[in-house]
Design an enzyme around this catalytic site. Structure first.
Site, PDB file in Angstrom:
ATOM      1  N   SER A  26      -2.568  71.248 -69.587  1.00 38.36           N
ATOM      2  CA  SER A  26      -1.259  71.770 -69.184  1.00 38.36           C
ATOM      3  C   SER A  26      -1.373  73.200 -68.673  1.00 38.36           C
ATOM      4  O   SER A  26      -1.901  74.075 -69.361  1.00 38.36           O
ATOM      5  CB  SER A  26      -0.298  71.780 -70.373  1.00 38.36           C
ATOM      6  OG  SER A  26      -0.044  70.484 -70.796  1.00 38.36           O
ATOM      7  N   HIS A  58       1.337  68.998 -64.252  1.00 38.38           N
ATOM      8  CA  HIS A  58       0.179  68.128 -64.071  1.00 38.38           C
ATOM      9  C   HIS A  58       0.274  67.450 -62.703  1.00 38.38           C
ATOM     10  O   HIS A  58       1.203  66.688 -62.451  1.00 38.38           O
ATOM     11  CB  HIS A  58       0.122  67.052 -65.162  1.00 38.38           C
ATOM     12  CG  HIS A  58      -0.345  67.562 -66.485  1.00 38.38           C
ATOM     13  ND1 HIS A  58      -1.594  67.326 -66.978  1.00 38.38           N
ATOM     14  CD2 HIS A  58       0.273  68.331 -67.401  1.00 38.38           C
ATOM     15  CE1 HIS A  58      -1.722  67.913 -68.154  1.00 38.38           C
ATOM     16  NE2 HIS A  58      -0.597  68.524 -68.440  1.00 38.38           N
ATOM     17  N   HIS A  80      -1.213  61.693 -71.406  1.00 42.71           N
ATOM     18  CA  HIS A  80      -1.028  61.985 -72.832  1.00 42.71           C
ATOM     19  C   HIS A  80      -0.446  60.767 -73.538  1.00 42.71           C
ATOM     20  O   HIS A  80       0.347  60.026 -72.958  1.00 42.71           O
ATOM     21  CB  HIS A  80      -0.050  63.148 -73.015  1.00 42.71           C
ATOM     22  CG  HIS A  80      -0.474  64.424 -72.359  1.00 42.71           C
ATOM     23  ND1 HIS A  80      -0.208  64.697 -71.047  1.00 42.71           N
ATOM     24  CD2 HIS A  80      -1.152  65.492 -72.847  1.00 42.71           C
ATOM     25  CE1 HIS A  80      -0.702  65.890 -70.747  1.00 42.71           C
ATOM     26  NE2 HIS A  80      -1.277  66.395 -71.818  1.00 42.71           N
ATOM     27  N   TYR A  82       1.816  60.905 -75.705  1.00 43.76           N
ATOM     28  CA  TYR A  82       3.278  61.067 -75.828  1.00 43.76           C
ATOM     29  C   TYR A  82       4.034  60.593 -74.588  1.00 43.76           C
ATOM     30  O   TYR A  82       5.245  60.387 -74.641  1.00 43.76           O
ATOM     31  CB  TYR A  82       3.655  62.514 -76.172  1.00 43.76           C
ATOM     32  CG  TYR A  82       3.331  63.558 -75.137  1.00 43.76           C
ATOM     33  CD1 TYR A  82       4.057  63.650 -73.950  1.00 43.76           C
ATOM     34  CD2 TYR A  82       2.314  64.477 -75.346  1.00 43.76           C
ATOM     35  CE1 TYR A  82       3.760  64.618 -73.004  1.00 43.76           C
ATOM     36  CE2 TYR A  82       2.013  65.444 -74.414  1.00 43.76           C
ATOM     37  CZ  TYR A  82       2.740  65.506 -73.244  1.00 43.76           C
ATOM     38  OH  TYR A  82       2.430  66.476 -72.320  1.00 43.76           O
ATOM     39  N   GLU A  83       3.340  60.438 -73.476  1.00 44.85           N
ATOM     40  CA  GLU A  83       4.011  59.933 -72.282  1.00 44.85           C
ATOM     41  C   GLU A  83       4.296  58.437 -72.393  1.00 44.85           C
ATOM     42  O   GLU A  83       5.011  57.880 -71.560  1.00 44.85           O
ATOM     43  CB  GLU A  83       3.159  60.200 -71.043  1.00 44.85           C
ATOM     44  CG  GLU A  83       3.037  61.681 -70.708  1.00 44.85           C
ATOM     45  CD  GLU A  83       2.094  61.922 -69.544  1.00 44.85           C
ATOM     46  OE1 GLU A  83       2.548  61.827 -68.400  1.00 44.85           O
ATOM     47  OE2 GLU A  83       0.901  62.179 -69.789  1.00 44.85           O
ATOM     48  N   ALA A 110      -4.120  73.025 -73.595  1.00 45.07           N
ATOM     49  CA  ALA A 110      -3.284  74.080 -74.155  1.00 45.07           C
ATOM     50  C   ALA A 110      -3.055  73.707 -75.615  1.00 45.07           C
ATOM     51  O   ALA A 110      -2.884  72.533 -75.930  1.00 45.07           O
ATOM     52  CB  ALA A 110      -1.960  74.151 -73.411  1.00 45.07           C
ATOM     53  N   MET A 208      -1.867  68.094 -78.323  1.00 44.72           N
ATOM     54  CA  MET A 208      -1.443  66.700 -78.128  1.00 44.72           C
ATOM     55  C   MET A 208      -2.368  65.925 -77.195  1.00 44.72           C
ATOM     56  O   MET A 208      -1.943  64.958 -76.560  1.00 44.72           O
ATOM     57  CB  MET A 208      -0.010  66.672 -77.563  1.00 44.72           C
ATOM     58  CG  MET A 208       1.008  67.406 -78.425  1.00 44.72           C
ATOM     59  SD  MET A 208       2.630  67.470 -77.635  1.00 44.72           S
ATOM     60  CE  MET A 208       3.500  68.616 -78.714  1.00 44.72           C
ATOM     61  N   SER A 209      -3.625  66.323 -77.123  1.00 39.32           N
ATOM     62  CA  SER A 209      -4.527  65.653 -76.164  1.00 39.32           C
ATOM     63  C   SER A 209      -5.964  65.707 -76.661  1.00 39.32           C
ATOM     64  O   SER A 209      -6.213  65.910 -77.842  1.00 39.32           O
ATOM     65  CB  SER A 209      -4.421  66.339 -74.791  1.00 39.32           C
ATOM     66  OG  SER A 209      -4.954  67.643 -74.856  1.00 39.32           O
ATOM     67  N   ASN A 232       0.306  79.628 -77.657  1.00 37.77           N
ATOM     68  CA  ASN A 232       1.409  80.050 -78.544  1.00 37.77           C
ATOM     69  C   ASN A 232       0.914  80.004 -79.983  1.00 37.77           C
ATOM     70  O   ASN A 232      -0.067  79.312 -80.279  1.00 37.77           O
ATOM     71  CB  ASN A 232       2.601  79.098 -78.380  1.00 37.77           C
ATOM     72  CG  ASN A 232       2.222  77.645 -78.641  1.00 37.77           C
ATOM     73  OD1 ASN A 232       1.658  76.993 -77.748  1.00 37.77           O
ATOM     74  ND2 ASN A 232       2.470  77.162 -79.834  1.00 37.77           N
ATOM     75  N   HIS A 244       7.953  74.467 -73.905  1.00 39.75           N
ATOM     76  CA  HIS A 244       6.898  74.166 -72.929  1.00 39.75           C
ATOM     77  C   HIS A 244       6.752  75.315 -71.932  1.00 39.75           C
ATOM     78  O   HIS A 244       5.666  75.554 -71.403  1.00 39.75           O
ATOM     79  CB  HIS A 244       7.219  72.851 -72.203  1.00 39.75           C
ATOM     80  CG  HIS A 244       6.142  72.418 -71.265  1.00 39.75           C
ATOM     81  ND1 HIS A 244       4.877  72.052 -71.699  1.00 39.75           N
ATOM     82  CD2 HIS A 244       6.117  72.309 -69.917  1.00 39.75           C
ATOM     83  CE1 HIS A 244       4.129  71.728 -70.650  1.00 39.75           C
ATOM     84  NE2 HIS A 244       4.855  71.876 -69.559  1.00 39.75           N
TER      85      HIS A 244
END
Ligand code: HPA
Length: 270
Positions: A26, A58, A80, A82-83, A110, A208-209, A232, A244
């Site tokens: 990301s 992306h 991902h 989550y997609e 990230a 998340m990846s 972050n 995000h």
């Protein structure tokens, strides 16, 4: 080549033979535009039965070319969990890279900083990971053409590549933390209690990846290296709500040193 997507891509890339596979996380997709001397690019949407990237930030295409003399096949935009993709869809591009000849698999992402002292804009080399996604990309019939049923994961991230990354960072005068990445499925950010729990479990960063791709790459015998951009502080550590936007802004702020680190690593001819 077993996979139709591999044959399609190989056809489009002609005689190009990638040695390094690169996945841009990301906010990190700029690397392909700025640092790859491209010989070709193929949008994911052109490839039959290939997933498409749905996240902002992306681009969603393969970029083939050279970086510092190394032939690189890059995913500008990753998929991902989550997609909504199945783990087998996350496995596909990794296996395509393997079929095209990739031996070294370089992942970027990230991530939120969990360990004390981590600051937004820091870089962290993954020494290990914790799969907290609740799923494994190798579940189901084993893909015997790529690897064994029960692959070893005792060295997920290649020691030589990590040493090269450390040496590159030292040369560039960049601080490079090293630690354990814990992967959640997302897309919600974590709660403060989850982050406290993850810290107790030994996590230094959360994202998340990366973990599914690493598992598939190790199964297929590739050497893996992964670098997080800490965008972050993880939930509850700064007092601020997570967005995000903050992730994208931090990644944009450190784009130059991040690109220098990746390019410098490749220049060492791993
Ligand atoms: N949590 C999970 N994934 C992330 C974060 C985070 O704080 N930052 C960037 N990706």
């Amino acid at each position: 080549m077993h996979l139709p997507a591999s044959r399609f891509l190989a056809d489009r890339l002609g005689t190009f033979r990638p040695r390094v596979g690169l996945v841009l996380g990301s906010g990190l997709g700029f690397f392909a535009d700025e640092r790859i001397d491209a010989v070709g690019s193929v949008p994911y949407a052109d490839i039959p039965d290939f997933p498409r990237s749905t996240v902002e930030g992306h681009a969603g295409r393969w970029v083939a070319g050279t970086v510092a003399g190394q032939s690189v096949l890059c995913m500008q935009g990753r998929f991902h969990f989550y997609e909504g993709y199945g783990m087998e869809q996350l496995a596909l591009p990794v296996r395509v890279m393997r079929e095209l000849g990739v031996e070294i698999f370089l992942l970027t992402n990230a991530a939120g900083g969990v360990r004390d002292g981590m600051r937004p804009g820091d870089f962290m080399l993954l020494s290990d990971h914790i799969n907290f996604m609740g799923a494994n990309p190798l579940r189901g019939a084993n893909a015997d053409a790529f690897g064994t049923r029960f692959p070893d994961m005792s060295v997920p991230y290649d020691a030589d590549l990590r040493a090269l990354a450390r040496a590159t960072a030292a040369d560039l005068g960049l601080a490079l933390a090293e630690g354990v990445y814990l992967a959640v499925s997302g897309p919600s950010f974590e709660t403060p209690a989850e982050i406290r729990a993850f810290r107790a479990l030994g996590a230094d960063a959360v994202g998340m990846s990366t973990v599914p791709e690493c598992i598939v790459a190790r199964h297929a015998g590739m050497r893996v290296c992964a670098v997080s951009c800490i965008t972050n502080l993880a939930s509850g550590l700064s007092g601020d709500a997570l967005t995000h936007k903050e992730v994208a802004e931090t990644a944009a702020r450190v784009r130059r040193p991040f690109a220098d680190l990746i390019e410098g690593l490749l220049a060492r001819q791993p």
